[in-house]
Design a protein around this motif. Sequence first.
Motif, PDB file in Angstrom:
ATOM      1  N   ASP A 158      39.782  52.581  44.620  1.00 15.68           N
ATOM      2  CA  ASP A 158      40.288  52.818  45.865  1.00 15.68           C
ATOM      3  C   ASP A 158      39.608  54.021  46.707  1.00 15.68           C
ATOM      4  O   ASP A 158      38.921  54.572  46.146  1.00 15.68           O
ATOM      5  N   ASP A 159      40.149  54.206  47.818  1.00 13.92           N
ATOM      6  CA  ASP A 159      39.184  55.002  48.868  1.00 13.92           C
ATOM      7  C   ASP A 159      39.830  56.600  48.401  1.00 13.92           C
ATOM      8  O   ASP A 159      38.966  57.569  48.347  1.00 13.92           O
ATOM      9  N   GLU A 160      40.977  56.838  48.282  1.00 13.47           N
ATOM     10  CA  GLU A 160      41.242  57.965  47.718  1.00 13.47           C
ATOM     11  C   GLU A 160      42.512  57.871  46.682  1.00 13.47           C
ATOM     12  O   GLU A 160      43.202  57.105  46.638  1.00 13.47           O
ATOM     13  N   PHE A 161      42.454  58.869  45.873  1.00 13.78           N
ATOM     14  CA  PHE A 161      43.727  59.028  44.741  1.00 13.78           C
ATOM     15  C   PHE A 161      44.526  60.047  45.065  1.00 13.78           C
ATOM     16  O   PHE A 161      44.222  61.484  44.607  1.00 13.78           O
ATOM     17  N   SER A 162      45.450  60.130  45.688  1.00 12.21           N
ATOM     18  CA  SER A 162      46.514  61.224  46.189  1.00 12.21           C
ATOM     19  C   SER A 162      47.600  61.492  45.474  1.00 12.21           C
ATOM     20  O   SER A 162      47.818  62.554  45.041  1.00 12.21           O
ATOM     21  N   THR A 163      48.228  60.478  45.324  1.00 15.55           N
ATOM     22  CA  THR A 163      49.456  60.728  44.111  1.00 15.55           C
ATOM     23  C   THR A 163      49.341  59.931  43.026  1.00 15.55           C
ATOM     24  O   THR A 163      49.960  60.093  42.004  1.00 15.55           O
ATOM     25  N   GLY A 164      48.513  58.739  42.825  1.00 17.18           N
ATOM     26  CA  GLY A 164      48.553  57.993  41.630  1.00 17.18           C
ATOM     27  C   GLY A 164      49.583  56.763  41.719  1.00 17.18           C
ATOM     28  O   GLY A 164      49.492  55.990  40.539  1.00 17.18           O
ATOM     29  N   ASN A 165      50.453  56.667  42.515  1.00 15.49           N
ATOM     30  CA  ASN A 165      51.711  55.808  42.750  1.00 15.49           C
ATOM     31  C   ASN A 165      51.133  54.348  42.520  1.00 15.49           C
ATOM     32  O   ASN A 165      51.363  53.445  41.822  1.00 15.49           O
ATOM     33  N   THR A 166      50.011  54.208  43.486  1.00 16.06           N
ATOM     34  CA  THR A 166      49.574  52.660  43.476  1.00 16.06           C
ATOM     35  C   THR A 166      48.990  52.378  42.335  1.00 16.06           C
ATOM     36  O   THR A 166      49.211  51.208  41.859  1.00 16.06           O
ATOM     37  N   THR A 191      42.779  63.903  45.373  1.00 14.32           N
ATOM     38  CA  THR A 191      43.427  65.175  45.735  1.00 14.32           C
ATOM     39  C   THR A 191      44.787  65.100  45.147  1.00 14.32           C
ATOM     40  O   THR A 191      45.680  65.551  45.776  1.00 14.32           O
ATOM     41  N   ARG A 192      44.793  64.863  43.737  1.00 10.75           N
ATOM     42  CA  ARG A 192      46.290  64.828  43.134  1.00 10.75           C
ATOM     43  C   ARG A 192      46.660  66.091  43.044  1.00 10.75           C
ATOM     44  O   ARG A 192      45.974  66.990  42.911  1.00 10.75           O
ATOM     45  N   SER A 193      48.041  66.411  42.898  1.00 11.56           N
ATOM     46  CA  SER A 193      48.601  67.525  42.538  1.00 11.56           C
ATOM     47  C   SER A 193      48.586  67.607  41.000  1.00 11.56           C
ATOM     48  O   SER A 193      48.358  66.481  40.315  1.00 11.56           O
ATOM     49  N   PRO A 194      48.658  68.873  40.258  1.00 10.56           N
ATOM     50  CA  PRO A 194      48.539  68.958  38.870  1.00 10.56           C
ATOM     51  C   PRO A 194      50.015  67.984  38.202  1.00 10.56           C
ATOM     52  O   PRO A 194      49.881  67.498  37.308  1.00 10.56           O
ATOM     53  N   ALA A 195      51.274  67.790  39.107  1.00 10.22           N
ATOM     54  CA  ALA A 195      52.200  67.172  38.390  1.00 10.22           C
ATOM     55  C   ALA A 195      51.727  65.831  38.570  1.00 10.22           C
ATOM     56  O   ALA A 195      52.280  64.950  37.784  1.00 10.22           O
ATOM     57  N   ASP A 196      51.181  65.125  39.500  1.00  9.66           N
ATOM     58  CA  ASP A 196      50.639  63.842  39.586  1.00  9.66           C
ATOM     59  C   ASP A 196      49.798  63.591  38.309  1.00  9.66           C
ATOM     60  O   ASP A 196      49.726  62.675  37.877  1.00  9.66           O
ATOM     61  N   THR A 197      48.933  64.486  38.105  1.00  6.23           N
ATOM     62  CA  THR A 197      47.899  64.491  37.095  1.00  6.23           C
ATOM     63  C   THR A 197      48.571  64.341  35.679  1.00  6.23           C
ATOM     64  O   THR A 197      48.260  63.348  34.897  1.00  6.23           O
ATOM     65  N   ALA A 198      49.826  65.166  35.444  1.00  2.99           N
ATOM     66  CA  ALA A 198      50.463  65.005  34.432  1.00  2.99           C
ATOM     67  C   ALA A 198      51.247  63.723  34.110  1.00  2.99           C
ATOM     68  O   ALA A 198      51.268  63.179  33.209  1.00  2.99           O
ATOM     69  N   ARG A 199      51.817  63.349  35.237  1.00  3.59           N
ATOM     70  CA  ARG A 199      52.399  61.918  35.152  1.00  3.59           C
ATOM     71  C   ARG A 199      51.449  60.689  34.875  1.00  3.59           C
ATOM     72  O   ARG A 199      51.828  60.071  34.158  1.00  3.59           O
ATOM     73  N   LEU A 200      50.219  60.717  35.215  1.00  2.00           N
ATOM     74  CA  LEU A 200      49.319  59.663  34.877  1.00  2.00           C
ATOM     75  C   LEU A 200      49.090  59.705  33.362  1.00  2.00           C
ATOM     76  O   LEU A 200      48.918  58.869  32.590  1.00  2.00           O
ATOM     77  N   ASP A 201      48.916  61.025  33.025  1.00  2.00           N
ATOM     78  CA  ASP A 201      48.474  61.261  31.499  1.00  2.00           C
ATOM     79  C   ASP A 201      49.478  60.843  30.614  1.00  2.00           C
ATOM     80  O   ASP A 201      49.545  60.093  29.570  1.00  2.00           O
ATOM     81  N   ALA A 202      50.823  61.015  31.085  1.00  2.00           N
ATOM     82  CA  ALA A 202      52.039  60.647  30.358  1.00  2.00           C
ATOM     83  C   ALA A 202      52.212  59.260  30.259  1.00  2.00           C
ATOM     84  O   ALA A 202      52.746  58.643  29.463  1.00  2.00           O
ATOM     85  N   ILE A 207      51.882  53.935  27.307  1.00  2.00           N
ATOM     86  CA  ILE A 207      51.286  52.338  27.224  1.00  2.00           C
ATOM     87  C   ILE A 207      50.069  52.194  26.052  1.00  2.00           C
ATOM     88  O   ILE A 207      49.688  51.178  25.846  1.00  2.00           O
ATOM     89  N   GLY A 208      49.678  53.638  25.478  1.00  2.00           N
ATOM     90  CA  GLY A 208      48.922  53.339  24.460  1.00  2.00           C
ATOM     91  C   GLY A 208      47.632  53.075  24.965  1.00  2.00           C
ATOM     92  O   GLY A 208      46.697  52.279  24.145  1.00  2.00           O
ATOM     93  N   ALA A 209      47.207  53.307  26.068  1.00  2.00           N
ATOM     94  CA  ALA A 209      45.778  53.308  26.732  1.00  2.00           C
ATOM     95  C   ALA A 209      45.215  54.299  27.279  1.00  2.00           C
ATOM     96  O   ALA A 209      45.966  55.489  27.654  1.00  2.00           O
ATOM     97  N   ARG A 210      43.790  54.493  27.386  1.00  2.00           N
ATOM     98  CA  ARG A 210      42.939  55.338  27.943  1.00  2.00           C
ATOM     99  C   ARG A 210      42.878  55.199  29.373  1.00  2.00           C
ATOM    100  O   ARG A 210      42.528  54.237  29.656  1.00  2.00           O
ATOM    101  N   ILE A 211      43.114  55.945  30.030  1.00  2.00           N
ATOM    102  CA  ILE A 211      42.840  56.090  31.599  1.00  2.00           C
ATOM    103  C   ILE A 211      42.058  57.375  31.908  1.00  2.00           C
ATOM    104  O   ILE A 211      42.336  58.347  31.881  1.00  2.00           O
TER     105      ILE A 211
END
Length: 813
Positions: A158-166, A191-202, A207-211
């Motif tokens: 994607d062009d930008e990674f702002s919240t990670g929702n998509t 440009t994600r916030s720390p909370a968005d980063t933590a959400r993606l890690d969780a 799902i047992g995958a590496r992102i």
Amino acid sequence: MNKAVNDGVWSGAWVAERLGVELVGGPELTGLLGLALRRNPKRAHLLVSHVLGKHVPQSPAVVHGHGLELGRRVRELLGERESARAVVLGYAETATGLGHSVADGLGTAPCLHSTRRPVAGVAPAGGFEESHSHATSHLLLPEDPALLAGDGPLVLVDDEFSTGNTVLNTIRDLHARHPRERYVVVALVDTRSPADTARLDAFAERIGARIDLIATASGAVRLPDDVLRRGQELVARHEQPPAPEPAPSGTVTRVPLDWPAGLPDGGRHGFTPAHRQRLERALPALAGRLAEALPAGARRILVLGSEELMYAPLRLAEALERTTGAEVRFSTTTRSPVLAVDDPGYAIRTRLVFPAHDDPADGPGERYAYNVAGAGFDAVVAVVDSVADTPALHAPGGLLARLAAHTPHVLLAVVPSYAPARTLERPPMLPEPLRGPAFSSYAPEEVGWLLQDLSDVTLEAPTEEREEAIQSGGAHYAESLPVEYQPSEQYQELFHAALETSAARLARAVGTVTELVLAERSRRPVLVSLARAGTPVGVLMRRWAAFRHGLDLPHYAVSIVRGRGIDANALRWLAAHHDPADVVFVDGWTGKGAITRELAEAIEKFEAEGGAHGFDPEIAVLADPGACVRTYGTREDFLIPSACLNSTVSGLISRTVLRADLVGPDDFHGAKFYRELAGADVSNAFLDAVSARFPESTDAVGAAVEDLLAGDRAPTWAGWAAVERISEEYGIHDVNLVKPGVGETTRVLLRRVPWRILARTGAGADLDHVRLLAEQRGVPVTEVADLPYTCVGLIHPRYTRGATGADGRAVNA
């Protein structure tokens, strides 16, 4: 206007000051991005990339280069083994070109992009929502569902990674269908916030995958709590009422691209490394056509893509940038509504508004081109796919008119919209080919006729009656048949004498054209002759391949009708049973090249209407006196004895018939089998006489093929030019009534109302049968010293029964 900094002013300063938005990060972040205001109730601001090629015109090398670099970083992260198993998925509409470019950097990865354009007949392999967007629903429509079904790494671009929702929505949907162990998220900016980063890690742990995530630049966007309200107020305050658009003053010129047959226009249905290689080979010639069409002295050029169609225009722009001395820029139209403010500190300085022109599934609406007006472009090359080449594109107020109001030259280049073969709405029961002896006097293995049998229908009409109906516009020539010519004993003797004289020359031409096909087109070609003149040639080519190489080639005969095109149902049958890339169309000879052009246009139309891609429209012919094709046995205009007769040298099959009351939408074109003429049939005698000369022709064929492969065989269309000159010189003013070459002249004498015959001075035995037929029909033969063909037949112009003279008006007393 096209840089992140204009005259020392950052192109996000205007929004930052008024909206209270803060972009936190190093200078690389503000170097990549400016800011603008969305006309969107879900999000106030827009991060405007200066290297994406969407809202801001940029050097195509810079746009492609950023994607390539990200792709190389993905390859380093994954390693060669996992990179070879990866699939790239880009997001529509903004990152379709970026996703392609990342796949280019990976080198071995196929790519797909999501789409907001449903395609009839293609079942989605997934879908997800982009909650903040103006157009939220994404579809995944791969031609091959296995593309997303593997377990190798999936690279999301994607062009930008702002919240990670998509990204979360995408992985959630696809992982439920086809779980995999690894995902890589790629963006120009993170440009994600720390909370968005933590959400993606969780989520990854759940799902047992590496992102993993790779970005060109990282930082943060700090927004005031009331950003939506303040943003809407700013938009309301600065939105200007639509000003009257200036009248178009520039010219609009269509540029035929000659896009490679079967090459997808983008990744909507998947784009493989093999597709990429084909595009790389084709780009120099494609860019050359654009360069030739550009106005002399154009120094600043914009190549403008269309919404999701970003990659093909980007690569065309990059090739144009490499091959011209001009300053080339690239950007794309968009669905995204953004406020325009003409200020150096604002990223979107100007906006062109025009109606959607691709008949979108979500209905009509506005579309936009930003930073084009006022940018000083000498020319704009608008690149659209064929689905978007609609009346709305060309209408007053449409995109082309809007562009023509702001640049002196607009070029339109249309790329064929790729439709997966499995979307074809095939008739449920297309019949198997007709074969002899039930249909035709040829052996069943020699040819299969993709025709329907109309033998029991009365279709013949007197020649004069047909000619009057055809020329008056009351009927098409394919709606009836001429009465079959019954040769006199003297004429039959001429045929056999001509066959004896020319058999060796025919054998050499058959061998030469067959060897060219095997060398350049396919090692296992599917011969498809154009019924009926091409059919004896197709049989002979099949026999040569068996004689010289032990090949048992399939051979079919199909109908093509001037002004009506090729039988689309026959093409569908062929695509269902063979690879279209192996199909080689075969005809007897070229005259002025009308059928050559007809076939090319028909194949383009077939693909544009959803037919299978991959058919090569270039015809292989025995003789090419018109210099219309590259694949031929000879360019001499000599007597091919199969042209001397009608059905009795073509398997007792009539010419083909296309009439609405006989041929339905799911039917093959029709033809008749004249069983009653079996006593006069010389079809197999003709084939046997020529193939008997194959053994003595091998050395000559080898030498001829060597010369042709080393020489220049580019079509010059000299025949067409000669016909145009003759048409005017003799006061006919209609090239369709001028039939050049021995074969076409013979057809005029056998089937039409001839006016006169032009014969090259000194032409010998090749014209004995022509002179005899002309004498029998009372047609004058005029010798012409500088005739480019051996002879030319002129059909009676503006014919009505009883008329004579060039104007068709004088009447015999």
